[in-house]
Design a protein around this motif. Structure first.
Motif, PDB file in Angstrom:
ATOM      1  N   TYR A   1      37.825  37.338  31.860  1.00  0.00           N
ATOM      2  CA  TYR A   1      36.971  37.910  32.896  1.00  0.00           C
ATOM      3  C   TYR A   1      35.784  38.606  32.249  1.00  0.00           C
ATOM      4  O   TYR A   1      35.812  38.944  31.074  1.00  0.00           O
ATOM      5  CB  TYR A   1      37.752  38.919  33.744  1.00  0.00           C
ATOM      6  N   ARG A   2      34.733  38.850  33.028  1.00  0.00           N
ATOM      7  CA  ARG A   2      33.533  39.507  32.516  1.00  0.00           C
ATOM      8  C   ARG A   2      33.423  40.959  32.953  1.00  0.00           C
ATOM      9  O   ARG A   2      32.479  41.644  32.597  1.00  0.00           O
ATOM     10  CB  ARG A   2      32.289  38.760  32.995  1.00  0.00           C
ATOM     11  N   MET A   3      34.350  41.416  33.760  1.00  0.00           N
ATOM     12  CA  MET A   3      34.252  42.772  34.300  1.00  0.00           C
ATOM     13  C   MET A   3      35.612  43.455  34.219  1.00  0.00           C
ATOM     14  O   MET A   3      36.643  42.783  34.250  1.00  0.00           O
ATOM     15  CB  MET A   3      33.777  42.731  35.748  1.00  0.00           C
ATOM     16  N   ASN A   4      35.577  44.787  34.115  1.00  0.00           N
ATOM     17  CA  ASN A   4      36.858  45.488  34.136  1.00  0.00           C
ATOM     18  C   ASN A   4      37.316  45.685  35.580  1.00  0.00           C
ATOM     19  O   ASN A   4      36.562  45.453  36.531  1.00  0.00           O
ATOM     20  CB  ASN A   4      36.816  46.792  33.329  1.00  0.00           C
ATOM     21  N   ASN A   5      38.562  46.082  35.719  1.00  0.00           N
ATOM     22  CA  ASN A   5      39.126  46.258  37.058  1.00  0.00           C
ATOM     23  C   ASN A   5      38.394  47.338  37.843  1.00  0.00           C
ATOM     24  O   ASN A   5      38.256  47.230  39.062  1.00  0.00           O
ATOM     25  CB  ASN A   5      40.617  46.573  36.952  1.00  0.00           C
TER      26      ASN A   5
ATOM     27  N   THR B   1      42.354  40.940  40.805  1.00  0.00           N
ATOM     28  CA  THR B   1      42.648  42.001  39.838  1.00  0.00           C
ATOM     29  C   THR B   1      44.138  42.257  39.649  1.00  0.00           C
ATOM     30  O   THR B   1      44.557  42.624  38.552  1.00  0.00           O
ATOM     31  CB  THR B   1      41.970  43.331  40.234  1.00  0.00           C
ATOM     32  N   PHE B   2      44.939  42.102  40.670  1.00  0.00           N
ATOM     33  CA  PHE B   2      46.362  42.399  40.538  1.00  0.00           C
ATOM     34  C   PHE B   2      47.177  41.186  40.108  1.00  0.00           C
ATOM     35  O   PHE B   2      48.257  41.339  39.556  1.00  0.00           O
ATOM     36  CB  PHE B   2      46.923  42.962  41.852  1.00  0.00           C
ATOM     37  N   GLN B   3      46.647  39.981  40.366  1.00  0.00           N
ATOM     38  CA  GLN B   3      47.382  38.767  40.012  1.00  0.00           C
ATOM     39  C   GLN B   3      46.620  37.894  39.026  1.00  0.00           C
ATOM     40  O   GLN B   3      47.094  36.825  38.658  1.00  0.00           O
ATOM     41  CB  GLN B   3      47.720  37.986  41.283  1.00  0.00           C
ATOM     42  N   ASN B   4      45.417  38.322  38.647  1.00  0.00           N
ATOM     43  CA  ASN B   4      44.582  37.613  37.663  1.00  0.00           C
ATOM     44  C   ASN B   4      44.365  36.143  38.002  1.00  0.00           C
ATOM     45  O   ASN B   4      44.539  35.258  37.169  1.00  0.00           O
ATOM     46  CB  ASN B   4      45.169  37.759  36.250  1.00  0.00           C
ATOM     47  N   ARG B   5      43.977  35.913  39.257  1.00  0.00           N
ATOM     48  CA  ARG B   5      43.697  34.549  39.703  1.00  0.00           C
ATOM     49  C   ARG B   5      42.735  34.612  40.876  1.00  0.00           C
ATOM     50  O   ARG B   5      42.349  35.689  41.321  1.00  0.00           O
ATOM     51  CB  ARG B   5      44.987  33.830  40.097  1.00  0.00           C
ATOM     52  N   GLU B   6      42.373  33.442  41.382  1.00  0.00           N
ATOM     53  CA  GLU B   6      41.561  33.362  42.594  1.00  0.00           C
ATOM     54  C   GLU B   6      42.447  32.879  43.730  1.00  0.00           C
ATOM     55  O   GLU B   6      43.634  32.609  43.529  1.00  0.00           O
ATOM     56  CB  GLU B   6      40.361  32.450  42.355  1.00  0.00           C
ATOM     57  N   PHE B   7      41.900  32.737  44.928  1.00  0.00           N
ATOM     58  CA  PHE B   7      42.685  32.283  46.072  1.00  0.00           C
ATOM     59  C   PHE B   7      43.297  30.915  45.808  1.00  0.00           C
ATOM     60  O   PHE B   7      42.632  30.015  45.277  1.00  0.00           O
ATOM     61  CB  PHE B   7      41.813  32.165  47.327  1.00  0.00           C
ATOM     62  N   ASN B   8      44.550  30.746  46.225  1.00  0.00           N
ATOM     63  CA  ASN B   8      45.153  29.418  46.212  1.00  0.00           C
ATOM     64  C   ASN B   8      44.757  28.714  47.519  1.00  0.00           C
ATOM     65  O   ASN B   8      44.053  29.283  48.352  1.00  0.00           O
ATOM     66  CB  ASN B   8      46.673  29.513  46.030  1.00  0.00           C
ATOM     67  N   ASP B   9      45.203  27.481  47.698  1.00  0.00           N
ATOM     68  CA  ASP B   9      44.795  26.700  48.872  1.00  0.00           C
ATOM     69  C   ASP B   9      45.219  27.351  50.188  1.00  0.00           C
ATOM     70  O   ASP B   9      44.447  27.366  51.155  1.00  0.00           O
ATOM     71  CB  ASP B   9      45.351  25.275  48.795  1.00  0.00           C
ATOM     72  N   LYS B  10      46.418  27.897  50.245  1.00  0.00           N
ATOM     73  CA  LYS B  10      46.884  28.550  51.480  1.00  0.00           C
ATOM     74  C   LYS B  10      46.027  29.780  51.776  1.00  0.00           C
ATOM     75  O   LYS B  10      45.642  30.012  52.933  1.00  0.00           O
ATOM     76  CB  LYS B  10      48.351  28.940  51.350  1.00  0.00           C
TER      77      LYS B  10
END
Length: 184
Positions: A154-158, A88-97
């Motif tokens: 996205y399909r949902m609000n924050n 929600t704060f960075q508009n992404r999913e987990f990176n590899d690290k």
């Protein structure tokens, strides 16, 4: 005199109990964000009160060979919240690290059963508290308009995302309470 003290004590207990059932915006946040923060903090406090006095063998207790321990469940709550920070704060999913750090904590299962054991409850709660601290820092920068926003793609609000974090905590609190009752 005794009756007056008893009545005063009853009044204090009644006022304290009713105050615990009031949802209001936390100071320092916009109204809706503040209410959300109040509810998130209440749920986290319930988890902490439930586990804070457990010994290592109780934290590591497994109901059966497919169960998760209380420690693993607390880490799972922290990992889920961490994921929603990124989401929600960075508009992404987990990176590899981040997947390396949080992946097992998110998925739980066999690997988590082997990895997450032998540590005091403070270990798990410190991680949970660090994640929550960062959540609150992020939320202080946001407002009610952000909360209602559905990010592009996205399909949902924050708001729904953070509601999910809270109800997720509630669901796993139920598991933790069940495990705690079954500890031999």
């Amino acid at each position: 005199m005794r009756n007056h003290l008893f009545i005063l004590l009853c009044l204090v207990v009644a006022l304290t109990a009713s105050a615990q059932r009031v949802i209001k915006a936390e100071d320092g946040f916009t109204p809706n964000v503040g209410v959300l923060v109040s509810m998130l903090n209440d749920m986290k406090d319930r988890v902490e009160r439930t586990v804070k006095d457990l010994e290592v063998d109780e934290i590591d207790f497994l109901l059966d060979e497919n169960a998760n321990s209380i420690g693993t469940l607390v880490l799972h709550l922290a990992a889920t919240e961490k994921f929603y920070q990124v989401y929600t704060f960075q508009n992404r999913e987990f990176n590899d690290k981040e997947k390396e750090i949080w992946g097992t904590r998110m998925s739980m299962g066999e690997k988590a059963r082997k990895l997450h054991k032998g540590k005091p409850i403070s270990y798990y709660l410190d991680i949970y508290n660090d994640v929550r601290k960062k959540t609150l820092e992020y939320l202080k920068e946001k407002d009610d308009k952000w909360l209602a926003t559905v990010p592009e793609g996205y399909r949902m609000n924050n708001h729904w995302s953070w509601y999910h974090v809270m109800e997720h905590q509630s669901s796993h609190l139920g598991q933790i309470l069940l495990l705690k009752k079954r500890i031999p």
